[in-house]
Design an enzyme around this catalytic site. Structure first.
Site, PDB file in Angstrom:
ATOM      1  N   ARG A 152       6.368  12.726  -3.303  1.00 50.36           N
ATOM      2  CA  ARG A 152       7.359  12.929  -4.356  1.00 50.36           C
ATOM      3  C   ARG A 152       6.685  12.894  -5.723  1.00 50.36           C
ATOM      4  NH1 ARG A 152      12.365   9.079  -2.167  1.00 50.36           N
ATOM      5  NH2 ARG A 152      12.434   9.978  -0.065  1.00 50.36           N
TER       6      ARG A 152
ATOM      7  N   ARG B 272       6.567   2.603  -6.129  1.00 50.07           N
ATOM      8  CA  ARG B 272       6.924   3.996  -6.430  1.00 50.07           C
ATOM      9  C   ARG B 272       5.654   4.842  -6.498  1.00 50.07           C
ATOM     10  NH1 ARG B 272      11.867   5.531  -8.170  1.00 50.07           N
ATOM     11  NH2 ARG B 272      12.355   3.393  -8.773  1.00 50.07           N
TER      12      ARG B 272
ATOM     13  N   GLU C  15      15.208  -1.897  -3.232  1.00 49.04           N
ATOM     14  CA  GLU C  15      15.594  -0.995  -2.146  1.00 49.04           C
ATOM     15  C   GLU C  15      14.451  -0.790  -1.150  1.00 49.04           C
ATOM     16  OE1 GLU C  15      16.132   3.724  -1.345  1.00 49.04           O
ATOM     17  OE2 GLU C  15      16.411   3.022  -3.402  1.00 49.04           O
TER      18      GLU C  15
ATOM     19  N   SER D 161      17.845   3.513   2.517  1.00 41.90           N
ATOM     20  CA  SER D 161      19.156   4.079   2.195  1.00 41.90           C
ATOM     21  C   SER D 161      19.694   4.728   3.460  1.00 41.90           C
ATOM     22  CB  SER D 161      19.056   5.136   1.084  1.00 41.90           C
ATOM     23  OG  SER D 161      18.920   4.535  -0.176  1.00 41.90           O
TER      24      SER D 161
ATOM     25  N   ARG E 205       6.884  -0.429   1.253  1.00 40.09           N
ATOM     26  CA  ARG E 205       7.739  -1.467   0.680  1.00 40.09           C
ATOM     27  C   ARG E 205       7.915  -2.635   1.655  1.00 40.09           C
ATOM     28  NH1 ARG E 205      12.249   1.201  -3.349  1.00 40.09           N
ATOM     29  NH2 ARG E 205      10.819   2.634  -4.406  1.00 40.09           N
TER      30      ARG E 205
END
Length: 423
Positions: free
Chosen positions: A261, A276, A348, A351, A389
């Site tokens: 990303r 990130r 987070e 999701s 994560r």
């Protein structure tokens, strides 16, 4: 993508959904485009009927030896007019479809109305945050002091927001992937798949990343290829333009992939550490089901992602994303946030979303009920989990005062019996 007939008949509902999502989109423009498209198509149909009638009259005159030159001249002009209108109709179709692609999904009635992440309600909190008699460190300090995470060499090789893992860290990443995949396949009933990490634009359009989120993707210049932002894209598109057997539903796939990303718009946010990155690893779960089952399936999917954290004995909470925070393609999303002592915050880690038929309409994924007509499936996906994560959470929650880190019991067999990490 929403059904054009639904949008046409429920403009006010769509406007309200956009307002709840804090999005601005001129639905009046859609009405104008749609009316223009239908008017052009109606005119084309009328002229084609006239042309057919004139052609039949020409044939009739020729059979009876009568002169048809006046009709032939009119037919020529009529055909040119139809040709021009056909081009207008094609352009009107393109414009109308492009607008439809820009409309997000309608949030489900149980998605709370809110403006931002600050309005996301907590559904449940699971596990207790560890209590330390020392100031807990953040994961990048631990990772570097323990010799497992190297950001400097990654920056030399590529650039910022990349990491080199070595020794125990590389092994832990591999161990976490194996542990998650084993759990989802052996106990949760998923079929493991290994997919390409490069997809075409049709695949990204099918799951909703294109056209709206192109800036977040890495595109290969020489071909219509993109690096995947998540395994959701190739796995969901396994069944693009297919009609599934009702007896096979619900069905679930799990896949490990690296994800890529650009993180456009996130400059200055989480620039340190593994939170990130431009490249990260993730285990994904994707489900296909009948419409009436999808919200039951969302609860199941979420519980399966939670089970990973429970087995690792990591404290976490589940929140429901409000209308102002829920993703473009999602009707309802639960975020699972793991506790990070070093940051003194929940972050987070998964999701879990129900897209209803939004992706299936774009991708043409249907099923055929017994004795009925084919209809769109509902698609769901969730991280199970984001691997980097999860490593962050282990380092911060299992750290000790002497700088060492214990390894969660369930992960020890995957780490070759290693029970702790020391400098």
């Amino acid at each position: 993508m929403l059904d054009v007939r639904f949008v046409r008949k429920n403009i006010d509902t769509v406007r309200q959904a956009l307002e709840n999502r804090q999005m601005q989109l001129d639905m009046g423009e859609f009405v104008r485009l749609d009316e223009h498209r239908r008017a052009v198509l109606a005119e084309v149909e009328t002229l084609k009927n006239e042309r057919n009638a004139a052609s039949a009259e020409v044939a009739k005159r020729k059979r009876s030896g009568q002169d048809a030159s006046d009709l032939l001249e009119g037919l020529s002009a009529l055909s040119e007019r139809i040709k021009g209108l056909d081009e207008q109709a094609r352009k009107a179709d393109e414009d109308s479809e492009a607008f439809l692609y820009s409309i997000p999904n309608i949030p489900h009635s149980t998605t709370p109305v809110g403006k931002s992440e600050a309005d996301n309600p907590v559904v449940r909190v699971v596990g207790e945050a560890p209590s330390f008699d020392f100031a807990p460190k953040e994961h990048w300090e631990l990772g570097q002091s323990l010799g497992g995470i190297d950001f400097d060499r990654a920056a030399k090789i590529t650039g910022s927001r990349f990491a080199v893992l070595r020794g125990w860290a590389a092994r832990m990443e591999r161990a976490l992937v194996a542990f998650m995949i084993d759990l989802h396949t052996r106990e949760h009933g998923y079929t493991e798949v290994a997919t390409p990490y490069i997809v075409n634009s049709d695949s990204l359009r099918g799951t909703g990343q294109l056209p709206k989120f192109e800036q977040d993707l890495f595109r290969l210049d020489f071909k219509d290829y993109y690096l995947i932002p998540t395994a959701e894209v190739p796995v969901t598109n396994l069944h693009r333009d297919e009609t599934l057997d009702e007896a096979d539903l619900p069905m679930g796939y799990t896949a490990y992939t690296p994800c890529f990303r650009s993180e456009a718009g996130s400059y200055g946010k989480d620039t340190k550490g593994l939170i990130r990155q431009h490249q990260f690893d993730k285990v994904e779960m994707v489900r296909f089901c009948k419409p009436e089952e999808s919200y039951e399936q969302l609860e199941l999917l979420t519980s399966q992602a939670e089970e990973v954290l429970k087995r690792l004995k990591l404290p976490y909470r589940v929140i429901t994303l409000c209308t102002g925070d829920v993703g473009f393609s999602s009707a309802k999303t639960y975020d699972i946030e793991v506790w990070l002592p070093g940051q003194n915050a929940y972050r987070e880690i998964s999701s879990c979303s129900n897209f209803e038929d939004f992706q299936a309409r774009r991708a043409g994924i249907r099923f055929k009920p017994k004795g009925g007509k084919a209809q769109l499936v509902h698609t769901l996906n969730g991280s199970g989990l984001a691997v980097g994560r999860t490593m962050v959470a282990i380092l911060e929650n299992y750290q000790r005062a002497d700088g060492s880190v214990a390894i969660p019991e369930v992960l020890v067999p995957y780490m070759g019996g290693l029970t702790e990490i020391r400098p």
